[in-house]
Motif scaffolding. Structure first.
Motif, short mmCIF file in Angstrom:
data_model
loop_
_atom_site.label_atom_id
_atom_site.label_comp_id
_atom_site.label_asym_id
_atom_site.label_seq_id
_atom_site.Cartn_x
_atom_site.Cartn_y
_atom_site.Cartn_z
N ASN A 4 0.89 -8.43 0.85
CA ASN A 4 1.30 -7.28 2.28
C ASN A 4 3.30 -7.12 0.92
O ASN A 4 3.99 -7.58 1.31
N GLY A 5 3.15 -5.75 0.73
CA GLY A 5 3.64 -5.39 -0.10
C GLY A 5 4.03 -3.76 -0.13
O GLY A 5 2.89 -2.91 0.61
N SER A 6 5.19 -3.09 -0.40
CA SER A 6 5.50 -1.75 0.08
C SER A 6 4.95 -1.39 -1.03
O SER A 6 5.18 0.53 -0.31
N GLY A 7 4.08 -0.96 -1.96
CA GLY A 7 3.66 -0.48 -3.10
C GLY A 7 2.04 0.08 -2.07
O GLY A 7 2.15 1.09 -3.28
N LEU A 8 1.68 -1.04 -1.58
CA LEU A 8 0.46 0.17 -0.79
C LEU A 8 0.03 1.17 0.01
O LEU A 8 -0.76 1.28 0.54
N GLY A 9 1.66 2.13 0.02
CA GLY A 9 1.45 3.01 1.29
C GLY A 9 -0.23 4.00 0.66
O GLY A 9 -0.33 4.59 2.02
N VAL A 13 -8.22 -5.60 -7.01
CA VAL A 13 -6.66 -6.32 -6.67
C VAL A 13 -5.86 -4.78 -5.92
O VAL A 13 -5.69 -4.61 -7.48
N MET A 14 -4.52 -5.66 -5.63
CA MET A 14 -3.68 -3.95 -5.53
C MET A 14 -2.49 -4.74 -4.85
O MET A 14 -2.83 -5.53 -4.05
N TYR A 15 -1.54 -4.86 -5.54
CA TYR A 15 -0.19 -5.66 -5.30
C TYR A 15 0.62 -4.79 -5.61
O TYR A 15 0.64 -4.01 -6.05
N SER A 16 2.44 -4.83 -5.29
CA SER A 16 3.34 -4.51 -5.26
C SER A 16 3.99 -5.14 -7.07
O SER A 16 3.73 -5.87 -7.03
N ARG A 38 5.05 4.76 -8.07
CA ARG A 38 4.79 5.19 -6.50
C ARG A 38 4.75 6.32 -5.70
O ARG A 38 3.22 7.00 -5.19
N ASP A 39 5.82 7.59 -7.03
CA ASP A 39 5.65 9.28 -6.79
C ASP A 39 4.29 9.94 -7.79
O ASP A 39 4.07 10.71 -6.69
N ASP A 92 1.31 -1.56 -8.26
CA ASP A 92 2.65 0.62 -8.35
C ASP A 92 3.34 -0.03 -9.51
O ASP A 92 3.96 -0.80 -9.98
N HIS A 93 4.56 1.09 -9.41
CA HIS A 93 5.34 1.13 -10.82
C HIS A 93 6.71 1.87 -9.69
O HIS A 93 7.01 2.64 -9.08
N ALA A 94 8.06 1.61 -10.53
CA ALA A 94 9.10 2.34 -9.73
C ALA A 94 8.64 4.08 -10.58
O ALA A 94 7.90 4.51 -11.26
#
Length: 181
Positions: A25-30, A70-73, A162-163, A99-101
């Motif tokens: 449950n991470g914000s980078g998965l949007g 696998v994917m996570y923030s 992320r962008d 994800d990354h900044a």
């Protein structure tokens, strides 16, 4: 194929034979979740911790003989390294995404960032990369799959800002599943 970076990533995973994505449950998965709205071929399996997600994908890959995805923030990366180590020792084929900044924050030591995220996983992966252009996402997903699955197998890691994942109307080649063999 034309779409967002997340859609290009998801399309390439589908072509690679991926049917499950083990996530936390991470914000980078949007961008991944947005892409899956119209791609029911991939089922999300959620763990409560990044280490658990890697361990579950590791078990799936061992039991199925297929690559575990696998994917996570990004902030979960240190939490996942103990099970990356286990997967590396067992030579389990995993493709791990985080994800990354945003690209405009690279090197600024901003919130949730360190100088070199790839160095932290060097000992636990066969190959690692940061994708900087969304049109190259499928290429690097294919490369990660190939490296992870060629004997001796082992985990690979891809970081995508992320962008870059959200950028839309991007055209790229999604490699057919036969290209993996």
């Amino acid at each position: 194929v034309t779409g967002t970076g997340g859609e290009l990533m998801t399309d390439q995973i589908i072509e690679a034979g991926g049917r499950y994505m083990f996530v936390t449950n991470g914000s980078g998965l949007g961008p991944l979740c947005d892409a899956l709205v119209s791609r029911p071929q991939i089922q999300l399996i959620q763990a409560t911790h990044e280490g658990q997600a890697v361990a579950i994908a590791d078990g799936y890959a061992k039991a199925s003989g297929k690559i575990g995805f696998v994917m996570y923030s990004r902030v979960g990366l240190p939490n996942s390294t103990s099970n990356m180590y286990n997967a590396m020792k067992d030579r389990t084929p995993l493709v791990i995404f985080s994800d990354h900044a945003e690209t405009n924050r690279e090197g600024t030591e901003s919130h949730e960032d360190i100088d070199d995220w790839l160095e932290a996983v060097k000992q636990y992966t066969k190959w690692r990369w940061v994708v900087e252009q969304p049109n190259r996402i499928p290429e690097f997903v294919r490369q990660a799959c190939k490296v992870a699955s060629v004997m001796p197998g082992g985990p690979t890691h891809i970081r995508i800002p992320r962008d870059v994942m959200y950028r839309g109307n991007v055209s790229a080649t999604v490699f057919a599943g036969d290209a993996f063999h």
